[in-house]
Design a protein around this motif. Structure first.
Motif, PDB file in Angstrom:
ATOM      1  N   ASP A  60       0.830  -1.201   0.000  1.00 49.14           N
ATOM      2  CA  ASP A  60       0.000   0.000   0.000  1.00 49.14           C
ATOM      3  C   ASP A  60       0.871   1.260   0.000  1.00 49.14           C
ATOM      4  O   ASP A  60       1.985   1.254   0.545  1.00 49.14           O
ATOM      5  CB  ASP A  60      -0.892  -0.016   1.250  1.00 49.14           C
ATOM      6  N   LYS A  61       0.348   2.337  -0.588  1.00 51.95           N
ATOM      7  CA  LYS A  61       1.087   3.606  -0.662  1.00 51.95           C
ATOM      8  C   LYS A  61       1.530   4.091   0.713  1.00 51.95           C
ATOM      9  O   LYS A  61       2.575   4.709   0.847  1.00 51.95           O
ATOM     10  CB  LYS A  61       0.232   4.682  -1.332  1.00 51.95           C
ATOM     11  N   THR A  62       0.737   3.809   1.742  1.00 51.53           N
ATOM     12  CA  THR A  62       1.065   4.272   3.094  1.00 51.53           C
ATOM     13  C   THR A  62       2.262   3.536   3.695  1.00 51.53           C
ATOM     14  O   THR A  62       2.830   3.989   4.680  1.00 51.53           O
ATOM     15  CB  THR A  62      -0.141   4.108   4.038  1.00 51.53           C
ATOM     16  N   GLN A  63       2.663   2.410   3.108  1.00 53.97           N
ATOM     17  CA  GLN A  63       3.776   1.616   3.630  1.00 53.97           C
ATOM     18  C   GLN A  63       5.065   1.772   2.822  1.00 53.97           C
ATOM     19  O   GLN A  63       6.096   1.223   3.203  1.00 53.97           O
ATOM     20  CB  GLN A  63       3.395   0.136   3.664  1.00 53.97           C
ATOM     21  N   ARG A  64       5.010   2.510   1.741  1.00 55.29           N
ATOM     22  CA  ARG A  64       6.175   2.595   0.849  1.00 55.29           C
ATOM     23  C   ARG A  64       7.354   3.351   1.455  1.00 55.29           C
ATOM     24  O   ARG A  64       8.475   3.189   1.018  1.00 55.29           O
ATOM     25  CB  ARG A  64       5.777   3.238  -0.484  1.00 55.29           C
ATOM     26  N   ASP A  65       7.098   4.194   2.450  1.00 54.32           N
ATOM     27  CA  ASP A  65       8.180   4.930   3.116  1.00 54.32           C
ATOM     28  C   ASP A  65       8.771   4.159   4.293  1.00 54.32           C
ATOM     29  O   ASP A  65       9.827   4.531   4.792  1.00 54.32           O
ATOM     30  CB  ASP A  65       7.666   6.281   3.629  1.00 54.32           C
ATOM     31  N   THR A  66       8.103   3.111   4.721  1.00 51.13           N
ATOM     32  CA  THR A  66       8.553   2.395   5.920  1.00 51.13           C
ATOM     33  C   THR A  66       8.969   0.957   5.654  1.00 51.13           C
ATOM     34  O   THR A  66       9.672   0.370   6.470  1.00 51.13           O
ATOM     35  CB  THR A  66       7.451   2.395   7.002  1.00 51.13           C
ATOM     36  N   LYS A  67       8.544   0.377   4.550  1.00 48.08           N
ATOM     37  CA  LYS A  67       8.870  -1.014   4.230  1.00 48.08           C
ATOM     38  C   LYS A  67      10.334  -1.106   3.808  1.00 48.08           C
ATOM     39  O   LYS A  67      10.731  -0.643   2.751  1.00 48.08           O
ATOM     40  CB  LYS A  67       7.953  -1.516   3.110  1.00 48.08           C
ATOM     41  N   LEU A  68      11.161  -1.708   4.677  1.00 52.72           N
ATOM     42  CA  LEU A  68      12.591  -1.837   4.368  1.00 52.72           C
ATOM     43  C   LEU A  68      12.821  -2.973   3.379  1.00 52.72           C
ATOM     44  O   LEU A  68      12.194  -4.029   3.467  1.00 52.72           O
ATOM     45  CB  LEU A  68      13.392  -2.094   5.649  1.00 52.72           C
ATOM     46  N   LEU A  69      13.733  -2.734   2.459  1.00 52.62           N
ATOM     47  CA  LEU A  69      14.046  -3.713   1.422  1.00 52.62           C
ATOM     48  C   LEU A  69      15.236  -4.565   1.832  1.00 52.62           C
ATOM     49  O   LEU A  69      16.075  -4.150   2.633  1.00 52.62           O
ATOM     50  CB  LEU A  69      14.327  -2.989   0.110  1.00 52.62           C
ATOM     51  N   GLN A  70      15.296  -5.773   1.252  1.00 49.85           N
ATOM     52  CA  GLN A  70      16.373  -6.707   1.551  1.00 49.85           C
ATOM     53  C   GLN A  70      17.053  -7.149   0.271  1.00 49.85           C
ATOM     54  O   GLN A  70      16.474  -7.089  -0.818  1.00 49.85           O
ATOM     55  CB  GLN A  70      15.822  -7.919   2.290  1.00 49.85           C
ATOM     56  N   ASP A  71      18.282  -7.629   0.420  1.00 53.44           N
ATOM     57  CA  ASP A  71      19.048  -8.131  -0.715  1.00 53.44           C
ATOM     58  C   ASP A  71      18.238  -9.191  -1.458  1.00 53.44           C
ATOM     59  O   ASP A  71      17.672 -10.100  -0.853  1.00 53.44           O
ATOM     60  CB  ASP A  71      20.365  -8.725  -0.217  1.00 53.44           C
ATOM     61  N   GLY A  72      18.161  -9.046  -2.778  1.00 50.64           N
ATOM     62  CA  GLY A  72      17.466 -10.018  -3.614  1.00 50.64           C
ATOM     63  C   GLY A  72      15.993  -9.748  -3.819  1.00 50.64           C
ATOM     64  O   GLY A  72      15.336 -10.458  -4.582  1.00 50.64           O
ATOM     65  N   ASP A  73      15.449  -8.717  -3.163  1.00 47.17           N
ATOM     66  CA  ASP A  73      14.046  -8.378  -3.370  1.00 47.17           C
ATOM     67  C   ASP A  73      13.792  -8.008  -4.823  1.00 47.17           C
ATOM     68  O   ASP A  73      14.684  -7.508  -5.525  1.00 47.17           O
ATOM     69  CB  ASP A  73      13.632  -7.185  -2.494  1.00 47.17           C
ATOM     70  N   VAL A  74      12.552  -8.260  -5.264  1.00 47.36           N
ATOM     71  CA  VAL A  74      12.107  -7.864  -6.603  1.00 47.36           C
ATOM     72  C   VAL A  74      10.926  -6.927  -6.420  1.00 47.36           C
ATOM     73  O   VAL A  74       9.915  -7.294  -5.813  1.00 47.36           O
ATOM     74  CB  VAL A  74      11.704  -9.084  -7.456  1.00 47.36           C
ATOM     75  N   LEU A  75      11.070  -5.717  -6.944  1.00 49.55           N
ATOM     76  CA  LEU A  75      10.041  -4.687  -6.842  1.00 49.55           C
ATOM     77  C   LEU A  75       9.485  -4.413  -8.235  1.00 49.55           C
ATOM     78  O   LEU A  75      10.234  -4.058  -9.140  1.00 49.55           O
ATOM     79  CB  LEU A  75      10.646  -3.409  -6.249  1.00 49.55           C
ATOM     80  N   ALA A  76       8.185  -4.618  -8.400  1.00 47.27           N
ATOM     81  CA  ALA A  76       7.521  -4.339  -9.678  1.00 47.27           C
ATOM     82  C   ALA A  76       6.664  -3.085  -9.527  1.00 47.27           C
ATOM     83  O   ALA A  76       5.944  -2.956  -8.536  1.00 47.27           O
ATOM     84  CB  ALA A  76       6.658  -5.526 -10.101  1.00 47.27           C
ATOM     85  N   LEU A  77       6.767  -2.179 -10.485  1.00 50.81           N
ATOM     86  CA  LEU A  77       6.070  -0.894 -10.422  1.00 50.81           C
ATOM     87  C   LEU A  77       5.221  -0.681 -11.669  1.00 50.81           C
ATOM     88  O   LEU A  77       5.685  -0.906 -12.784  1.00 50.81           O
ATOM     89  CB  LEU A  77       7.080   0.251 -10.278  1.00 50.81           C
ATOM     90  N   TRP A  78       3.993  -0.199 -11.452  1.00 50.73           N
ATOM     91  CA  TRP A  78       3.072   0.106 -12.551  1.00 50.73           C
ATOM     92  C   TRP A  78       2.543   1.522 -12.392  1.00 50.73           C
ATOM     93  O   TRP A  78       2.241   1.942 -11.271  1.00 50.73           O
ATOM     94  CB  TRP A  78       1.853  -0.812 -12.527  1.00 50.73           C
ATOM     95  N   PRO A  79       2.381   2.239 -13.506  1.00 48.71           N
ATOM     96  CA  PRO A  79       1.739   3.558 -13.444  1.00 48.71           C
ATOM     97  C   PRO A  79       0.216   3.371 -13.421  1.00 48.71           C
ATOM     98  O   PRO A  79      -0.272   2.257 -13.621  1.00 48.71           O
ATOM     99  CB  PRO A  79       2.178   4.192 -14.766  1.00 48.71           C
ATOM    100  N   PRO A  80      -0.521   4.465 -13.200  1.00 49.22           N
ATOM    101  CA  PRO A  80      -1.977   4.367 -13.348  1.00 49.22           C
ATOM    102  C   PRO A  80      -2.314   3.955 -14.781  1.00 49.22           C
ATOM    103  O   PRO A  80      -1.653   4.415 -15.721  1.00 49.22           O
ATOM    104  CB  PRO A  80      -2.463   5.787 -13.066  1.00 49.22           C
TER     105      PRO A  80
END
Length: 84
Positions: A60-80
Motif C-alpha cells: 500500500d502507498k502508506t507503507q512505501r516509506d517504511t517497508k525496508l528492502l532486503q538483498d534479492g528483493d524484486v520490486l515491480a512498479l506500474w503507473p496508473p
C-alpha cells in the motif's frame, strides 16, 4: 554488494522489443532503503506509481516509506492505467 531488482511496466518502461514484459533494472541496496527511496533513485515521480508489488505482494502507498528492502528483493512498479 546487495542489490534489488526493479521491474517497470507499461508507461514506466522504455518502449522497445526487449521490454515487452517490462523493463528490468538493478540497483545497489543501501541500509534503510525503502520502496520510495528506490523510486527516487530510479528518478521516477512517486505520483506516477500506482501499484508497487514487492516479491509478489502488493504494498500500500502508506507503507512505501517504511517497508525496508532486503538483498534479492524484486520490486515491480506500474503507473496508473486508463483506457476503455
Amino acid at each position: 554488494m546487495p542489490e534489488i531488482t526493479v521491474k517497470l511496466f507499461a508507461a514506466l518502461a522504455k518502449t522497445s522489443a526487449e521490454n515487452i514484459g517490462g523493463e528490468i533494472r538493478s540497483y545497489p541496496l543501501h541500509d534503510h532503503d525503502t520502496i520510495n527511496s528506490i523510486i527516487e533513485r530510479a528518478e521516477l515521480a512517486n505520483k506516477n506509481i500506482h501499484l508497487a508489488i514487492l516479491n509478489g505482494t502488493y504494498v500500500d502507498k502508506t507503507q512505501r516509506d517504511t517497508k525496508l528492502l532486503q538483498d534479492g528483493d524484486v520490486l515491480a512498479l506500474w503507473p496508473p492505467i486508463v483506457g476503455g
